[in-house]
Design a protein around this motif. Sequence first.
Motif, short mmCIF file in Angstrom:
data_model
loop_
_atom_site.label_atom_id
_atom_site.label_comp_id
_atom_site.label_asym_id
_atom_site.label_seq_id
_atom_site.Cartn_x
_atom_site.Cartn_y
_atom_site.Cartn_z
N TYR A 140 0.74 -1.25 0.03
CA TYR A 140 -0.30 0.01 0.03
C TYR A 140 0.96 1.34 -0.05
O TYR A 140 1.97 1.22 0.33
CB TYR A 140 -0.89 -0.02 1.26
N GLY A 141 0.22 2.38 -0.38
CA GLY A 141 0.99 3.62 -0.34
C GLY A 141 1.32 4.26 0.95
O GLY A 141 0.73 3.70 2.16
N ILE A 142 2.17 5.19 1.05
CA ILE A 142 2.72 5.55 2.39
C ILE A 142 1.71 6.34 2.97
O ILE A 142 1.99 6.51 4.38
CB ILE A 142 3.94 6.76 2.11
N ASP A 143 0.58 6.93 2.40
CA ASP A 143 -0.47 7.64 3.06
C ASP A 143 -1.11 6.51 4.09
O ASP A 143 -1.75 7.03 5.16
CB ASP A 143 -1.56 7.99 2.12
N VAL A 144 -1.35 5.31 3.91
CA VAL A 144 -1.74 4.33 4.83
C VAL A 144 -0.83 4.44 6.03
O VAL A 144 -1.47 4.45 7.53
CB VAL A 144 -1.68 2.82 4.34
N VAL A 145 0.43 4.51 5.96
CA VAL A 145 1.48 4.42 7.15
C VAL A 145 1.07 5.69 7.97
O VAL A 145 0.99 5.80 8.92
CB VAL A 145 2.90 4.35 6.72
N ILE A 146 1.25 6.84 7.15
CA ILE A 146 1.00 8.27 7.93
C ILE A 146 -0.27 8.24 8.69
O ILE A 146 -0.63 8.89 9.63
CB ILE A 146 0.81 9.36 6.70
N GLU A 147 -1.52 7.71 8.11
CA GLU A 147 -2.79 7.72 8.64
C GLU A 147 -2.79 6.76 10.00
O GLU A 147 -3.26 7.28 10.96
CB GLU A 147 -3.89 7.21 7.65
N ASP A 148 -2.15 5.84 9.75
CA ASP A 148 -2.05 4.97 11.07
C ASP A 148 -0.97 5.73 12.19
O ASP A 148 -1.62 5.52 13.46
CB ASP A 148 -1.07 3.59 10.98
N VAL A 149 -0.20 6.49 11.86
CA VAL A 149 0.69 7.21 12.96
C VAL A 149 -0.29 8.33 13.47
O VAL A 149 -0.26 8.46 14.69
CB VAL A 149 1.97 7.65 12.19
#
Length: 339
Positions: A140-149
């Motif tokens: 998945y895209g980095i946006d998924v990581v950012i939203e999790d953080v």
Amino acid sequence: MYHEYKPNHLPKGFHYLLILPMGAQWSKQIDRQKAVIAEKKILRELQERCGSDYPGSSWHPTDRKNWMSGLDPKKAHINQIVWPGTHNSATNKIGIKIITRPFAQCQSLSVYQQLVCGARVLDIRVEETGKVCHGILTTYGIDVVIEDVKRFVSETESEIVILEIRTEVGRKDPPGFEKYLWEQLGELLIQQDDNVFEKTIAEILPRRVICVWKPRRSPEVKDKSPFWSSGYLRDNWIDTDLPATKFESNMKYLSQQQPVTTRKYFYRVENTVTPQSDNPVMCVKAVTNRIHGYGRLFISQCFQQNCENRLQIFSIDFIDEDFVDACVGLTCARIDGKT
């Protein structure tokens, strides 16, 4: 050199080519498996002989999601913390399930679930389209990581996260990436500053994220930037599937670092081993399990070898609660003056 071999039982005129180097390769794999077995025995016997106790080893947080809050943020200095980290953090859904995923997956939990479990250092690899990757495989895209953080930070009050993002080897940097990160995390970012290491958690709040950005071709992060450059998060990773070799290498390089109270960078030790192309066992979990259970032993040996005061970031594949507790327990012992 190739030699023609003609077994007696084959029909007349039938030719069979035996490629001798294949035999050599098979022999090499047998030797490698013997080495793996021998090195697993070394760690097992070390643990039986020395044990895994150390100051704080019996401590278990009542709430791993908020374990930094439980330290007393006014007393806990950034350089006292033993930070539990995850290796290749955003690989829980990488590749194709069953087919390619076992060869690249280093975590089974999402980034959010890892943070709730207690992880506080994330290792994220990206490529030019903004997708997370591990080698040739993407997810998945980095946006998924950012939203999790951002979700985790919004649900907690005093938890600090070190978010390392780097461009994967052989990949290109995502264009305009610093601007993107600033737009997503700006108000949460702890600005690059050598004085941060000596501050308490309370002195840093309400800022919550130390973001280390490591591009491959783009210019390095500038001084006094909202982001931290590659020199602020260092390690001495070696590419091996031999557990005792990695264990000993980790100890060797850790002992060469300055104590946490005097250095102005984060230093990471990875309690992991890596599949090798010349070994028939290629699944990450099967290989990394050779060292996975020896995190507490490593901390105990740090005391035995007088380098406990150098341990700072300790990361692992497939993070679990016991690994988190091992790191947090030592953190508590440091804050209480027991080390």
